[in-house]
Each structure stands twice: as structure tokens, then as C-alpha cells.
Design a protein around this motif. Structure first.
Motif, PDB file in Angstrom:
ATOM      1  N   LEU A 152     -13.186   2.788  26.953  1.00 15.56           N
ATOM      2  CA  LEU A 152     -12.577   1.764  26.441  1.00 15.56           C
ATOM      3  C   LEU A 152     -12.683   1.752  24.714  1.00 15.56           C
ATOM      4  CD1 LEU A 152     -11.716  -1.013  26.484  1.00 15.56           C
ATOM      5  CD2 LEU A 152     -14.228  -1.798  25.586  1.00 15.56           C
ATOM      6  N   ARG A 159     -15.583   5.468  39.012  1.00 15.19           N
ATOM      7  CA  ARG A 159     -17.441   5.082  39.521  1.00 15.19           C
ATOM      8  C   ARG A 159     -17.834   5.171  41.243  1.00 15.19           C
ATOM      9  NH1 ARG A 159     -19.975   0.331  36.278  1.00 15.19           N
ATOM     10  NH2 ARG A 159     -21.912   1.398  37.410  1.00 15.19           N
ATOM     11  N   GLU A 207     -17.087  10.828  29.630  1.00 16.75           N
ATOM     12  CA  GLU A 207     -16.742   9.883  30.169  1.00 16.75           C
ATOM     13  C   GLU A 207     -14.225   9.663  29.740  1.00 16.75           C
ATOM     14  OE1 GLU A 207     -17.172   5.610  28.191  1.00 16.75           O
ATOM     15  OE2 GLU A 207     -19.194   5.915  29.293  1.00 16.75           O
ATOM     16  N   ASP A 211     -18.543  -6.121  30.302  1.00 16.76           N
ATOM     17  CA  ASP A 211     -18.237  -5.248  31.309  1.00 16.76           C
ATOM     18  C   ASP A 211     -17.986  -3.989  32.517  1.00 16.76           C
ATOM     19  OD1 ASP A 211     -16.644  -5.508  34.154  1.00 16.76           O
ATOM     20  OD2 ASP A 211     -15.164  -4.484  33.689  1.00 16.76           O
ATOM     21  N   ARG A 212     -17.908  -3.033  30.529  1.00 12.92           N
ATOM     22  CA  ARG A 212     -18.003  -2.065  30.669  1.00 12.92           C
ATOM     23  C   ARG A 212     -19.350  -1.145  30.020  1.00 12.92           C
ATOM     24  NH1 ARG A 212     -13.447   1.737  30.243  1.00 12.92           N
ATOM     25  NH2 ARG A 212     -11.508   0.459  30.993  1.00 12.92           N
ATOM     26  N   PRO A 245     -15.175   4.523  33.433  1.00  9.61           N
ATOM     27  CA  PRO A 245     -14.993   3.358  33.244  1.00  9.61           C
ATOM     28  C   PRO A 245     -15.676   2.537  32.335  1.00  9.61           C
ATOM     29  CG  PRO A 245     -15.530   2.996  35.513  1.00  9.61           C
ATOM     30  CD  PRO A 245     -15.735   4.400  35.358  1.00  9.61           C
ATOM     31  N   GLY A 246     -16.399   3.227  31.670  1.00  3.48           N
ATOM     32  CA  GLY A 246     -17.789   3.306  30.591  1.00  3.48           C
ATOM     33  C   GLY A 246     -17.103   2.921  28.865  1.00  3.48           C
ATOM     34  N   MET A 247     -18.086   1.842  27.809  1.00  2.00           N
ATOM     35  CA  MET A 247     -17.887   2.254  26.896  1.00  2.00           C
ATOM     36  C   MET A 247     -16.443   3.124  26.132  1.00  2.00           C
ATOM     37  SD  MET A 247     -20.713  -0.545  25.588  1.00  2.00           S
ATOM     38  CE  MET A 247     -21.794   0.867  25.582  1.00  2.00           C
ATOM     39  N   THR A 300     -22.024   2.697  31.249  1.00  2.00           N
ATOM     40  CA  THR A 300     -22.222   3.351  30.279  1.00  2.00           C
ATOM     41  C   THR A 300     -23.819   3.582  30.127  1.00  2.00           C
ATOM     42  OG1 THR A 300     -20.644   3.123  28.877  1.00  2.00           O
ATOM     43  CG2 THR A 300     -22.398   3.921  27.408  1.00  2.00           C
TER      44      THR A 300
END
Lengths: 581, 326
Positions: free
Chosen positions: B276, B166, B265, B92-93, B271-273, B97
């Protein structure tokens, strides 16, 4: 109308130490199909003249006066854009080192086709066809296939042929060849020189040949200019200038050239380097005495029949390497069953082309490489050459080496005093006897430098002086055996003569045995008592030096001797200066 | 060539094995997984049963083999925090990224290489010196300062660009992309610039020094002497030769951009890795952290493999060292 006419050319370099006139009032003229040689030692300004003609002088250099005319047109005042249109089309160039003058990422086809298309209005197919023709002309076999290859797939001589093809493919009227054969072996040098000569004749190209090598000059030039410190010392037809030199500098230069056809005890008629006297005339007898005792005491007297100093038998060296952890070990037989003997106080000359294993012999003797099999005895004592030599092994001290390049063999951050004193400290040679500084001073005077030199750094010395320092460093360890690995090939010819004289003097005074390695047969002839010719890791001919030069037995040696440029044009060596007061 | 690829693959697998071992030890030995999973009121018996069911009582090598097998089939386990499968969370992420990294790499190359060439060819000009000084700032100011600075100018003062998130994305299958909407592209600008500026400065300086080096070589001098036109000399002969080391560094950079997009980020709430990963650290969500480690290592290995293969394409000397010279 001459192709090239230079009149009263002055070139000045601006540096932060002030202005320096690299070329002063130089004139010469060159017709189509002729080869004009620019001869001189390093710093004479010959390459600067070449760059000036091509308009590629460094940014800090400029032509201050004089004219350069190409086919009757003044070119020295052109701007870079107009100049660039001349390059290739009217003037081209051959550089010294074929290893670096081709772009490694492009094929030979890319090189040639791009250059041809730049200068002629052709289709790609026509250009390719021409390119193959040029490769054929410069003697590259199977040009259709080889044109697809990259520069690294060609040997040095073949690459220089490609470079020549590139220089002629734009059909220039003038080619500037800057030391075109200096980086090549002698056999290939001969081929390349005759190629250049034929091209000049057949294509009606004028060639300006820049070189320091008298042999090359004598072999192919029609006319020459002798340069010294930017001045034109003497010029004219090659046979006249070389055969009947009028100026002292030219005579000096000619007497310094080692001759393949005769052996001289010393090079005579030399102008000494301006700074110092030679080893033969050390003024202080006292320091000379120090040097003598230092080098000669504790040495077993070797009177009577000359004993063997060093003997190697059945020496084989194999280099193995593993390119990566996963690949098979690669083995390369560097030396194959080599037998050599050096008698005390004599010189063995070791000759061969690059890659023949000469330096491997030297490195195995001093213990840098380990042998796979074979024996070595030094002064009748067996030395284990199969294993790493221990630090306290006597051969580590009594065999010393003098290296080729005096610019990289001395530590630039040390004073000369420390460089020479290091072996004393390293081998623990001082046990309360003569003080260190006395020995160091004696050594530096022995090689013909003054004691003031001891407090300078290496960069303050010329190449010849540095090589003197390297000799002093080798001598201070009290060696009985010297290995000279191409000791003069980085030096100018007059300096070479002086250093060779010095090595001979020191050998005579201290009864040293010498292994003298060189690719240069004329030099070997002056130095060696015995001679060994190497090829691909094996000795092909071995015996006393004089018969070798008059009647070589092995076909390979005969070829080597035949490839050396003839020096018949040159007047008799030495003594000329005295003949004409 | 084939052999070379096999060797590189073997090396890559070895690297991944070592990384997996580290990830596994992180997962297994940093804190007690069961204690992390259950609440305080769970009985000891229930905890034991859970331990047995999860296989935590098996010998450690058995557990490691099971861990490897799960990794191999793309099963990264469940997050302690969200109870979701970790594989899905990363999938999802990941597009966020990767798109951000790709755009910043593009920025750094698209501006860095031409700027490097320019400063090499026009050495000593005022414009070149000015560019060099600017890149010095680019290298020495930390990423988050640049990010906040850009937000202040373009988001707060000029209010022309969005400063977080995003924006609008369009889903192509599971991949949500920013590239297809104006809002999405606008949202990319600031974070990509922030992430790219450091790389840009580095690329430019590297290209410049390599160019200067190559321009001094004999083959360039010879090309000038043959009268080839200057555009070909600079952009065909010189540039190609100066690209070799640049490719190595850019490859490493891309890995670095992906791995260290964490800071950017978090500044832009992208909302990337990386974001997270930061959230997982706050909640000691160890399975997510160890999965992140494995995924980033995998990306690094893949990128380096591609870089190695690129050498073959560019440099004819590699891989033909044993060619006979005639």
C-alpha cells in the motif's frame, strides 16, 4: 588408603609456539579430613594440576604420563562421560571469585536443589530441606528466607559461603579450592578459611588448596607442595617445610613474604629476577648521574626538620549520580572529614578494606575527583581541590601515581621509550638541556632494566618488569610526591618484595614523599612511617606506624590485625640463605 | 517496577509526539494538499473555499493540535487516490503484513536459535562451519534476490508453491487470516522464507557468539565441576544467560521486519501495508504515507516497551539495584 594420590604427573600444553610442559613429574597424596596446599607463583602449574584432577583441562592440554588415583581408582584415563559422573559426587570445586561463580539468573535455591537432586534420589521438598541445612552449616543467617534470593543480593563473603555450600552439598570426598579467598577482604578471608578447615575436619573431606598466599597456607594446611615452573620443589608437613625449608627456592619465597610482626629495612636473601640487576647496582655511574641531576635539580633543599609535603584537612567527597533523567539524585558520601599529613621524604600508609575510600583519597589528591569541602596544601601552597584542576597546575606534574595493575596501566601499542618519554613531552620538561633519549635511558636503568627494553612493547615484559616501567614513567616527570595505589597486589610475592625494595631505594635516593595505599597490612608495615586506617570514608586511626602494629588503639584496627593469618610457622625472614650455605 | 513502566511510557509518548510532528509536516508542507486534491479546471474561488473548509488557513499550531486529536481518535483522514478513509485501508491491509512478519520471525527464531546453539557447542565441526558459511550468504544476498530465486525454483521450475498474492483467506471479524486454509498457508511459505532468511542468519550468529561467551564464564565451569548434567548446563544455565542480548535484537528485528517487509511484499505482490505504501508513493498520496509513518513508529514503540518489560521477567538484577546487600 589416601583419597587422592597423584604419581609422576606430566601435563603438556600444545601451543602454536611449540609444546610447553606445565607440570613435570608431580606427585602428592592426600588423606580424608586433611588439607594439602599447592603453593607457587603464577605460571607454577598449580591451577593446571587442579584442572587435571577435575578432568577439565583446556582442549590443547593433555596428561602425557603419570597417574591420578581417587579413592584407589585410576581416573586420569577416563573418558569425559565417565569423568563427569565423578564431578560433584566425588570431586568438587571452589573457585576464586564468588562474584562470577554463581549463575546470576538463578536463585540460590535453584542452584542448591538442582545440584542435590543431581546426586541423590530425593523429592524436591527433601532436597530443599537439605539445601537449607547446608546454608545453615556454612553460616548463612535466616537460610529459609535467603535461599529464595538471587546471587546479587549477597555480599562477597556470603556468596563464597554459598559456593562452599554448593561444593559440599553433593558430599564429595575431595574438594579442590582454587584461591578461595584471594578476592575477599582479610576479615572475611579469616572466616572463610576457618569454615573450610571445620568442614574438612567434620565432614572428613580432603581439600586441595591452591594458593599463592603463604599466610593462607600457614593458617590451615596440614601438608604442602611448593611448586616452581611445574616442578615440585619441596613437599612435606606444613610446619617442616615453612619452618625449615631445605631448598633455595623455598627460602627465597619465604624471605619475600612481608611479615606483620616485624619491619625490615629491605627484603634480603632474594633471588633477583633473572633478567636484570637491581636498582642498587646500576653499573653506569654516568647514567646514574643523569638520573640524579634530573630528579634533584630545581628542588628546594629540605635540610633540617622535615617539612610537610602534603596536608589535607577536613576533606569530604560526595559522589552524586542521577540514574535517569526522571529519577532523584543519589548521593554517596565517599569521604567524610579526612585529615592527613605526609612529611617530606616519608611514607604514609593508607589501609582499609575495599570500598573504604582509599583510592578516592588518591584520586582527589591528583585532581581526578573534586572535593565537596576541605583544604589541601602541597609544599605550603594552597591547592584548590573543589574545582577541576587546571592543566598547568604544578601539582599535576609533581604528584605522580603508580597504579595497581601494570597490565592495564601501560599502553600496549606504544614502545617503552614512548611510554617513558610521554611525560617529558606532555609537561614540556625539555628546554634544550639534556636530550630526551639520555633522560629516558637514565630512567629505565634507574629502575633496573636495560636500555634495550626501550625498543620493546609492554607485552614482552612480566608483571614486575611492567611495574618497573610504570615507576620509571612516574619518575621522569620529576615528581616530589608519589601515590602508590596497591602497587604490588597484582604481583607474585617474590616480585612484590623486589618492587617494594625498589620503591624504598628510590625514595631514599631522591627524598620522595609517598602515599602508599594497600589493603595488605604486612606490606604497609614494611613501607610506612605513619599509618592511617580508613573505614567507610573516615579515618578511624592515624599515627606513627610502629606503635600502631604493636598496640593498635581502635577496635577496628585491632580486628584488622587479628584477622591476618599467622606466619609464626615460617622461619625468620631473610638471611636464611646465608645461614645454610 | 511500576515507576519504570511509567517512565518508559512517558518516553514512548514523547517519541510518538515527535513522529507525529514529522508526519504532520510531511502532510502539510510537502506539496499543497489542495492542489493535490482538485482537478486542473477547479476555479481559484472553489480552491479557496476548500482550503477554508479543510482548515488549512488556520494557524499551524492549531492545525497540528487538530491533527493530533484526529490521530488519537483513529481518524487518519482520506486518501487522495482512492478517496477512502485511510484508517480502513490500513486495517484492511494490516493482517496481511502482521501475519507475514510473525511467520518470518517464527522461522528465524525456530531455526536460528537451535542453529546458534548447535554451532556454539559443536565448534570446529564441519557441519558448524558449513552452517556459518551458509548464513554468510543469507546475510549478504539482498532480500529481493532471494525472493526472485525462490520464485524461480519453487514457482517456475517445480511449480509447487504460489508465487504471488495471499491465496485464500478466511475473515474473522475484520481480520482476514491466512492460517486457516491450506491455500493461504501455502501462499505464506515463500514470502515468509524470503523475509526470514536474513533474520535467521543474524539470530544464529548472535546466539552463537553469546553462547560461546557464556560458556567461558566461571559459573558454567563451576556447574560442570558440580557434575550437573550437560543438558541442564547448556540449555538451562547457559542458554538463559545468552538470551538477554538476543531478546533486544529480536525486538528490534520484529520492528524491522514489519517496516521493511515493503520489498518482500512488492516481490510477491503481497497485499500488505508495505505494498500500500509503495502504491501511495507512486501516486504521491501523502496522507497515506504520513499515516504509515505514524503506524510503523507506533508498532516500534510498542515492541520496545514489551522488550523492556521482558528484561524484568528474565533478569532479577534489573530493578533491584538498590536492594540492600547483606
Amino acid at each position: 588408603m589416601p583419597v587422592l594420590e597423584i604419581k609422576n604427573l606430566d601435563v603438556k600444553f600444545s601451543t602454536r609456539f611449540g609444546d610447553h610442559e606445565a607440570v613435570k613429574n608431580f606427585s602428592c597424596s592426600l588423606d580424608a579430613g586433611q588439607i594439602h596446599g599447592l603453593v607457587g607463583e603464577s605460571g607454577a602449574g598449580k591451577s593446571t594440576i587442579g584442572s587435571a584432577i577435575l578432568g577439565i583441562l583446556p582442549e590443547n592440554a593433555q596428561i602425557t604420563s603419570g597417574s591420578i588415583q581417587l579413592n584407589g581408582r585410576e581416573i586420569s584415563k577416563l573418558d569425559n562421560r565417565a569423568y563427569h559422573r565423578l564431578r560433584g559426587g566425588e570431586i568438587s570445586m571452589i573457585l576464586q571469585d564468588p562474584q562470577t561463580s554463581l549463575n546470576p539468573l538463578l536463585t540460590i535455591e535453584n542452584h542448591l536443589v538442582e545440584t542435590i537432586l543431581q546426586h541423590q534420589n530425593l523429592s524436591e521438598e527433601q532436597a530443599l530441606e537439605q539445601a537449607i541445612g547446608y546454608l545453615q552449616q556454612v553460616g548463612i543467617p535466616e537460610p529459609e528466607q535467603r535461599i529464595k534470593q538471587y546471587p546479587h543480593q549477597f555480599s562477597g563473603g556470603m556468596r563464597q559461603r554459598v559456593v562452599i555450600a554448593l561444593a559440599i552439598c553433593s558430599r564429595p570426598s575431595l574438594i579442590i579450592a582454587d584461591e578461595p579467598t584471594t578476592a575477599l577482604d582479610v576479615a572475611i578471608q579469616k572466616q572463610i578459611l576457618s569454615l573450610i578447615r571445620n568442614l574438612a575436619r567434620e565432614q572428613e573431606v580432603a581439600v586441595l588448596l591452591i594458593t599463592h598466599d603463604m599466610g593462607v597456607i600457614a593458617e590451615i594446611t596440614n601438608t604442602i607442595s611448593i611448586l616452581h615452573n611445574g616442578h615440585n620443589v619441596e613437599d612435606g608437613e606444613t610446619p617442616d617445610v615453612l619452618g625449615r625449608p631445605q631448598k633455595n627456592y623455598t627460602r627465597n619465597l619465604i624471605s619475600a613474604v612481608p611479615r606483620i610482626d616485624r619491619r625490615l629495612d629491605r627484603f634480603s636473601g632474594l633471588l633477583e629476577e633473572p633478567v636484570n640487576g637491581s636498582a642498587a647496582e646500576i653499573s653506569h655511574t654516568q647514567t646514574k648521574e643523569v638520573a640524579r641531576t634530573w630528579l634533584l635539580e630545581n628542588r628546594s633543599a629540605s635540610a633540617g626538620a622535615k617539612p610537610q609535603s602534603l596536608e589535607i584537612s577536613d576533606l569530604s567527597v560526595v559522589f552524586s549520580s542521577r540514574p535517569s533523567l526522571f529519577e532523584k539524585k543519589l548521593e554517596f558520601q565517599a569521604l567524610n572529614r579526612v585529615n592527613l599529613t605526609v612529611r617530606a621524604g616519608e611514607t604514609l600508609g593508607l589501609v582499609g578494606e575495599s570500598g573504604s575510600g582509599k583510592s578516592t583519597v588518591a584520586k582527589t589528591i591528583v585532581g581526578i575527583h573534586q572535593a565537596k569541602s576541605g583544604n589541601m596544601t602541597f609544599k605550603s601552597r594552597n591547592v584548590d581541590i573543589l574545582r577541576k584542576r587546571k592543566r598547568d597546575d604544578p601539582t599535576r606534574r609533581s604528584v605522580q601515581m603508580i597504579f595497581q595493575d601494570p597490565y592495564s596501566s601501560l599502553n600496549n601499542r606504544w614502545k617503552i621509550y614512548d611510554i617513558i618519554a610521554e611525560p617529558l613531552r606532555f609537561y614540556n620538561l625539555l628546554d634544550g638541556g639534556t636530550p630526551e633519549d639520555k633522560i629516558v635511558s637514565a630512567m629505565i636503568e634507574l629502575v633496573g632494566l636495560t636500555t634495550e627494553s626501550l625498543y620493546k612493547y609492554p607485552h614482552q615484559f612480566s608483571g614486575g618488569q611492567r611495574q618497573r616501567i610504570a615507576i620509571a614513567r612516574a619518575l621522569v616527570a620529576r615528581p616530589e610526591f608519589l601515590i602508590c595505589d596497591e602497587p604490588t597486589s597484582a604481583l607474585d610475592v617474590t616480585v612484590q618484595a623486589i618492587i617494594l625494595n625498589l620503591i624504598k631505594d628510590i625514595q631514599d635516593q631522591f627524598n620522595l614523599s609517598i602515599l602508599f595505599i594497600s589493603h595488605d597490612l604486612p606490606v604497609i608495615r614494611q613501607m610506612a612511617d605513619d599509618i592511617a586506617v580508613m573505614k567507610a570514608g573516615e579515618i578511624v586511626e592515624y599515627g606513627p606506624s610502629e606503635p600502631f602494629f604493636t598496640q593498635p588503639q581502635h577496635a577496628y584496627s585491632q580486628g584488622l590485625l587479628a584477622d591476618i593469618p599467622s606466619l609464626d610457622l615460617l622461619g625468620p625472614p631473610g638471611g636464611i640463605a646465608e645461614d645454610r650455605p | 517496577m511500576f515507576r519504570f513502566i511509567l517512565i518508559r511510557l512517558a518516553q514512548s509518548i514523547f517519541v510518538m509526539f515527535v513522529v507525529s510532528l514529522i508526519a504532520f509536516s510531511l502532510f502539510r508542507f510537502v506539496g499543497d494538499p489542495v492542489a493535490q486534491m482538485v482537478g486542473q479546471e477547479t476555479s481559484i474561488q472553489d480552491q479557496e473555499r476548500l482550503r477554508e473548509r479543510l482548515g488549512l488557513n488556520d494557524p499551524v499550531p492549531v492545525q497540528f493540535v487538530r491533527f493530533l486529536r484526529d490521530l488519537g481518535t483513529g481518524n487518519f483522514g482520506f486518501s487522495y487516490r482512492t478517496r477512502q478513509p485511510i484508517g480502513e485501508m490500513f486495517l484492511d491491509r494490516m493482517p496481511a503484513t502482521l501475519e507475514l512478519s510473525f511467520v518470518s520471525l517464527l522461522i528465524s527464531l525456530a531455526f536460528g536459535i537451535p542453529a546458534g546453539i548447535y554451532t556454539a557447542l559443536k565448534r570446529g565441526r564441519f557441519s558448524s562451519s558449513a552452517m556459518l558459511i551458509l548464513t554468510l550468504i543469507g546475510v549478504s544476498v539482498p532480500t529481493f534476490v532471494i525472493g526472485i530465486f525462490l520464485i524461480y525454483i519453487f514457482g517456475v521450475q517445480l511449480t509447487v508453491l504460489p508465487t504471488f498474492g495471499r491465496g485464500e483467506t478466511i475473515a474473522i471479524g475484520w481480520w482476514k487470516t491466512n492460517f486457516l486454509t491450506v491455500e493461504g498457508l501455502r501462499a505464506l511459505v515463500l514470502p515468509a522464507l524470503t523475509l526470514g532468511i536474513y533474520q535467521l542468519a543474524l539470530t544464529m550468529r548472535l546466539v552463537r557468539s553469546e553462547m560461546l561467551e557464556v560458556l567461558r564464564t566461571d559459573y558454567i565451569k563451576f556447574a560442570v565441576a558440580r557434575g550437573l548434567n550437560y543438558r541442564s548446563i547448556y540449555f538451562h544455565h547457559a542458554l538463559k544467560n545468552s538470551m538477554m542480548p538476543v531478546i533486544t535484537i529480536v525486538g528490534l528485528q520484529l520492528g524491522g521486519i514489519i517496516a521493511f517487509s515493503i520489498v518482500t511484499e512488492s516481490v510477491f505482490q503481497w497485499p500488505g501495508m508495505g505494498l500500500l505504501f509503495l502504491e501511495s508513493i507512486q501516486f504521491v498520496d501523502i496522507p497515506v504515507m504520513s499515516s504509515y509513518l505514524v503506524i510503523i513508529a507506533f508498532l516500534f514503540v510498542i515492541i520496545n516497551l514489551i522488550v523492556d518489560l521482558l528484561y524484568f521477567v528474565i533478569d532479577p538484577r534489573i530493578g533491584s539495584a538498590t536492594d540492600s546487600q547483606i
